[in-house]
Structure formats: structure tokens, C-alpha cells
Design a protein around this motif. Structure first.
Motif, PDB file in Angstrom:
ATOM      1  N   GLU A  13      -4.324  -3.268  -6.476  1.00  0.00           N
ATOM      2  CA  GLU A  13      -3.332  -2.812  -5.882  1.00  0.00           C
ATOM      3  C   GLU A  13      -3.321  -1.008  -6.080  1.00  0.00           C
ATOM      4  N   LYS A  28      -3.231 -17.198 -11.936  1.00  0.00           N
ATOM      5  CA  LYS A  28      -2.807 -15.793 -11.510  1.00  0.00           C
ATOM      6  C   LYS A  28      -3.634 -14.774 -11.834  1.00  0.00           C
ATOM      7  N   PRO A  53      -7.022  -9.045  -1.210  1.00  0.00           N
ATOM      8  CA  PRO A  53      -5.895  -9.817  -1.408  1.00  0.00           C
ATOM      9  C   PRO A  53      -5.970 -11.049   0.088  1.00  0.00           C
ATOM     10  N   THR A 337      -0.945  -6.177   2.366  1.00  0.00           N
ATOM     11  CA  THR A 337       0.184  -5.439   1.541  1.00  0.00           C
ATOM     12  C   THR A 337       1.225  -4.742   2.437  1.00  0.00           C
ATOM     13  N   ASP A 346       6.420  -8.276  -1.410  1.00  0.00           N
ATOM     14  CA  ASP A 346       5.272  -7.529  -1.806  1.00  0.00           C
ATOM     15  C   ASP A 346       5.425  -7.929  -3.373  1.00  0.00           C
ATOM     16  N   GLU A 348       5.419 -10.569  -4.833  1.00  0.00           N
ATOM     17  CA  GLU A 348       4.746 -11.975  -5.023  1.00  0.00           C
ATOM     18  C   GLU A 348       3.518 -12.324  -4.388  1.00  0.00           C
ATOM     19  N   CYS A 349       3.325 -11.485  -3.156  1.00  0.00           N
ATOM     20  CA  CYS A 349       1.878 -11.604  -2.420  1.00  0.00           C
ATOM     21  C   CYS A 349       1.608 -10.372  -1.743  1.00  0.00           C
ATOM     22  N   TYR A 356       0.446 -11.647 -10.323  1.00  0.00           N
ATOM     23  CA  TYR A 356       0.423 -12.404  -8.964  1.00  0.00           C
ATOM     24  C   TYR A 356      -0.224 -13.557  -8.832  1.00  0.00           C
ATOM     25  N   ASP A 357       0.075 -14.504  -7.960  1.00  0.00           N
ATOM     26  CA  ASP A 357      -0.885 -15.640  -7.700  1.00  0.00           C
ATOM     27  C   ASP A 357      -2.208 -15.328  -7.237  1.00  0.00           C
TER      28      ASP A 357
END
Length: 392
Positions: A13, A28, A53, A337, A346, A348-349, A356-357
């Protein structure tokens, strides 16, 4: 036992890190560590690889010989599973301009069944049409074109259990501005597409709340020095996102680079606009009611016009880097993203962040897909890259 993923590089991130260990906890993402925090841990070993991601495709009509407009649950399931091989872990099933009755049926089918898919996760529905203009019709059926209708949107929301996430329209059509305000207030992202709008009209639409330009350059009024048009608006208006199809057919790499430089790579969204021929051999297929021929890597109508694409999102990422118009970090951001941000998911994924998952992909330094994980479980593994899990 605690579980971690080891790799040389992680696209996190807050930037790129590595080598290191990424914690996976109950499906997670946990914390990232430069050194393993415990000796008694289960480590998934991807030495020499990169972790990014899961990709997010917010504009895709079909895959593996299935089309969303076929209104077929089995087909929707196959699309979801097939997208894992493209590095996609979240997507928006995308409709085409069609009859109100069929659109009602399709959005109802998706809204009722989206939790049943076992592959890439469905995050909402993208309605591409029917509020478009004939001049830039693309592969949309003009028979069903009409002015934006709040009543129609209310109907689609009712049938889909309020699962409409994004809708595209031509802002020059009658009632567009009122529709945009209503849709945005209803938490639906409004995109501009298949339009001959002037720059001024596009600007008005953005000021009313529209925030995405669909497959920029394609199906819209072009940039002219005395009339910047939709393309100019996509490049310069503040606080919007611009989609781009990086397959080498829809947009020249230099034009894609110009858009990315003008818009900024954090507001440029890679999409595929993939139709049912994605992941299939060349030949004849359908896009909605139109016959399409796939040849030399492009899908075209009988008129020669492009009809969606057969692009896979993992290839769009690789193309942008190979063309020299984005770094790996930028390209991955534009395919994960940025798409998530463009439709407000954004939270949640679309990124690797704590809580986050654990949806992520494993890449080689050449950006070849090795594996795709959902909720911390490997769900796709490329035949040429047999990874291994074990304690380091």
C-alpha cells in the motif's frame, strides 16, 4: 501456526519493499516484515518472485467463450474462474446496450448470484449503455439507444438488489445532467462514453459528478486545438479517472503515454473491455447481437470496427512496462489500486494492506504471472512455474 509469504519484492500500500515476509492471517493480509518474526512459521517460498495485489478489471464483458449478456449463471461462474488465470481477483461484469427486458434479466441474474462465484470476486455491475450517441456507437446496438432515464436506473437497481456500481452515458443526451446527479447520489459511479460531447459539455458532466472516461480515445470526440472534446476533458479535468485499453490495437503506445503523462498514472485505469473470445483461439464469436471475427489479436465487427478486445489484464500491465511508458510499480497500480479507487471499492480490494482479503498475484521480474491467490489460498498456478510451500 503462523503463515507468511516470502518473496524478493512486494508492491504494498505504501510502496515497494523486499525481500521480506508478508503475514497471511485467516485469509487476510497481516503485517510485512523484513525478517521472519518467528522461527515456527509456515512460509510460502517465492524467492526470486514479486508479490502484487490482485488485479481489478472494472470493464469486462466476457471470457472463455461466455458473455455477461448471455444471462447464464454457469457462464458467469466460468468467467469468474477463468479470470484467475489473468491475475484478476475482482471485477465488474459489464453489460452492453440491449433491450430493457434483457438488461433487467441480466442485472437480476448477477445481483442474485454474485456471491456464488468461486473465482474472481464480483464487486458490482457496470452498465455500458444504453444512453449513447450514434456517431460513436462502437459495437453498441443503436436500436436501443435512448436518453438517460432515472426510472430505468431505479428499475435496474431494484432487479439487481442495488448492485449497480457504475454506469456509462453520453453527456450530450437530453436529461444527462439530472441523471448524473441522481445516480451519484445513489452511490453509482457515472462514466462518460460513446459520446461526441464538446469539452464544455464533458466539463459540465464532471461538475455534476461524472468521474470516469471510458476507454479513452475510443468512442469519443477527439482532441482538437480549438475544441478539446472528450479526449481533452479526460486529460485535464480534475478529480477524474481515465480508462485505457493497452492491447496495442485500441490505442498507440505513444498516445497511451500522453494520456498517462497528462492524467497522471494514479488516475489512469487499465481495463480490458474483453469480450467472450478472451482466452480462446482466433475465429468467429458474438458480442451481444453482433458477429465478431478475432484475428491477429484483435476483435472486429464485419465493418472492421473494433469490438471490445481479447486482452487479459496481466498482459496490459506487461505491455505498458515493455512499451517503456510505465514502471512495474505504476503499471500494477493502474491495474489494481486505480481501478478500485475509480469505483470506490479501494477500502476492500486493489492493494496489499492490513485487514484486506489476501487476494494477490505472484509475478516473475519479467511480469509473467506465476500464481493467483484468493483469501490466502492459491487458486491458479501457471504450468511453467511450479511454486512450493514449505518451512524456510
Amino acid at each position: 501456526m503462523e503463515r507468511f509469504v516470502f518473496a524478493d519484492r512486494f508492491f504494498l500500500e505504501d510502496g515497494v519493499s523486499g525481500p521480506g515476509y508478508l503475514e497471511i492471517k485467516e485469509g487476510k493480509f497481516g503485517s510485512f516484515f523484513v525478517t521472519l518474526p518467528t522461527e515456527s512459521a509456515d512460509v510460502i517460498d517465492y524467492a526470486g518472485k514479486w508479490i502484487a495485489p490482485g488485479l481489478v478489471d472494472t470493464h469486462i464483458h466476457g471470457f472463455k467463450n461466455h458473455d455477461i449478456m448471455n444471462n447464464d449463471l454457469e457462464g458467469l461462474m466460468e468467467i469468474s474462474e477463468g479470470l484467475l488465470s489473468c491475475g484478476v481477483t475482482s471485477f465488474l461484469p459489464t453489460t452492453l446496450t440491449s433491450s430493457p427486458d434483457l438488461l433487467n434479466e441480466v442485472v437480476a441474474m448477477v445481483g442474485e448470484n454474485y456471491t456464488k462465484v468461486k473465482g474472481a470476486k464480483i464487486k458490482g455491475i457496470f452498465l455500458e449503455g444504453p444512453f449513447f450517441t450514434e456517431k460513436h456507437k462502437g459495437a453498441q446496438n443503436t436500436k436501443y439507444f435512448c436518453d438517460p432515464s432515472i426510472e430505468m436506473l431505479e428499475s435496474w437497481q431494484k432487479y439487481s438488489n442495488h448492485f449497480i456500481k457504475k454506469i456509462a452515458l453520453a453527456p450530450e443526451r437530453k436529461g444527462a445532467m439530472e441523471f448524473i446527479e441522481y445516480a451519484v447520489n445513489d452511490q453509482v459511479t457515472v462514466a462518460l462514453a460513446h459520446s461526441d460531447a464538446t469539452y464544455a459539455v464533458a466539463k459540465d458532466a464532471v461538475e455534476k459528478g461524472a468521474s470516469i472516461f471510458v476507454h479513452t480515445f475510443n468512442g469519443m470526440s477527439g482532441l482538437h486545438h480549438r475544441e478539446p472534446g472528450m479526449v481533452g476533458a479526460a486529460m485535464i479535468l480534475p478529480d477524474v479517472f481515465a480508462e485505457i485499453i493497452c492491447d496495442g490495437h485500441h490505442v498507440h503506445p505513444a498516445a497511451a503515454n500522453i494520456l498517462m503523462d497528462a492524467r497522471g498514472r494514479k488516475e489512469t485505469v487499465m481495463v480490458t473491455d474483453c469480450m467472450m473470445a478472451g482466452g480462446m483461439p482466433e475465429g468467429r464469436y458474438q458480442l451481444g447481437e453482433f458477429p465478431v471475427e478475432v484475428k491477429n489479436g484483435a476483435a472486429r465487427l464485419e465493418t472492421g470496427s473494433l469490438a471490445g478486445s481479447i486482452l487479459q489484464l496481466k498482459q496490459a500491465v506487461k505491455n505498458a512496462v515493455d512499451w517503456g511508458i510505465a514502471t512495474p510499480e505504476e503499471a500494477i497500480y493502474m491495474a489494481s489500486t486505480a481501478p478500485a479507487k475509480s469505483i470506490g471499492i479501494d477500502g476492500e480490494c486493489g492493494m496489499i494492506a492490513t485487514g484486506y482479503d489476501a487476494d494477490f498475484i505472484v509475478l516473475t521480474p519479467e511480469l509473467e504471472l506465476t500464481a493467483t491467490y484468493l483469501d490466502g489460498v492459491c487458486r491458479f498456478q501457471a504450468e511453467n512455474f511450479m511454486g512450493k510451500e514449505g518451512v524456510r
